[in-house]
Write an enzyme that holds these catalytic residues in place. Sequence first.
Site, mmCIF file in Angstrom:
data_model
loop_
_atom_site.group_PDB
_atom_site.id
_atom_site.type_symbol
_atom_site.label_atom_id
_atom_site.label_comp_id
_atom_site.label_asym_id
_atom_site.label_seq_id
_atom_site.Cartn_x
_atom_site.Cartn_y
_atom_site.Cartn_z
ATOM 1 N N VAL A 99 0.859 -1.176 0.000
ATOM 2 C CA VAL A 99 0.000 0.000 0.000
ATOM 3 C C VAL A 99 0.895 1.225 0.000
ATOM 4 C CG1 VAL A 99 -1.770 1.300 1.246
ATOM 5 C CG2 VAL A 99 -1.831 -1.208 1.238
ATOM 6 N N CYS A 100 0.687 2.117 -0.964
ATOM 7 C CA CYS A 100 1.428 3.379 -1.049
ATOM 8 C C CYS A 100 2.940 3.108 -1.085
ATOM 9 C CB CYS A 100 1.031 4.285 0.109
ATOM 10 S SG CYS A 100 1.486 6.012 -0.075
ATOM 11 N N VAL A 101 3.714 3.750 -0.196
ATOM 12 C CA VAL A 101 5.167 3.588 -0.233
ATOM 13 C C VAL A 101 5.632 2.278 0.396
ATOM 14 C CG1 VAL A 101 5.676 6.051 -0.375
ATOM 15 C CG2 VAL A 101 5.432 4.986 1.867
#
Length: 309
Positions: A99-101
């Site tokens: 998720v995301c970074v």
Amino acid sequence: MHRVAVLAVNGVVPFDLSVPIEVFGRARLPGGGAAYDVRVCGPDPDVDAGPVGLRVPHGLDVLAAADTVVVPGVADITAPVPPAVLDALRAASGRLVSVCVGAFTLAAAGVLDGRRATTHWAAAAELARRHPAITVDPDVLYVDEGDVLTSAGAAAGLDLCLHLVRRDHGAAVAGRTARLSVAPLERAGGQAQFVAHEPPAPQGSSLEPLLAWLAENLHRPLTLAEIASRASMSTRSFSRHFRRQTGTTPLRWVNRHRVRRAQQLLEETDHPVERVGELVGLGAPTSFRERFREVVGVSPQAYRRSFRA
């Protein structure tokens, strides 16, 4: 039951952590039974999650038995990943999801090499710079590579989790889960439509003056030869140098910034779409619309309807 392990390490972003817990935890099968067994795990029982502290009930051994391992992002992407976490991710037999970074954690484990992946638009260039073996796509909401999946910025984790529910249990179960989350099952376009600006080159970069000049001359027809000449380099050397510092090619950088400028004009002015294309150097209306949709994922008109102040 499908087992989901959500990784929590120091610095984890609470939103990134909560999205898979909520989506998978609330998914229900047609008979009403839980679709997933969700467990939060980590290398330490106590986790510093910025404004909150968390008590993690399971250790890293949970990863080995999980069908899906979800890796949320952390606040500091420069922080070293605990070696035990990297070993556990490499040894995991289930599909890996970021998720995301959180993509930086998967990249550090080496599981994204040779694959296409995405992350938050503001960190995409850095992911590409650090890990050139990864094909980074900064425009999409998520990338599904089968056994390895990555999502863009925070809310895109919701899109990816709903995609996985649909992949695992079908559209009906995913649709009910989306309604519980008060979210669409699919969103039009990619994360590119939410990018406020392209991240600048790192401070001290030798390209800073050139990038500033390019930003001021987007309306002009710009060729690779002209840009390389301004940098006093051959086109081949310049292209290699440019990619190393920005994570993309010179002409792709120019066209993306032209589209970003077009987004600004669509939001803030009454110029017709055709005039916007002329002002940013993207040529004929048809060409402008195609390039805009290619980068943003929606048409200029649709973008204006959604984001006009």
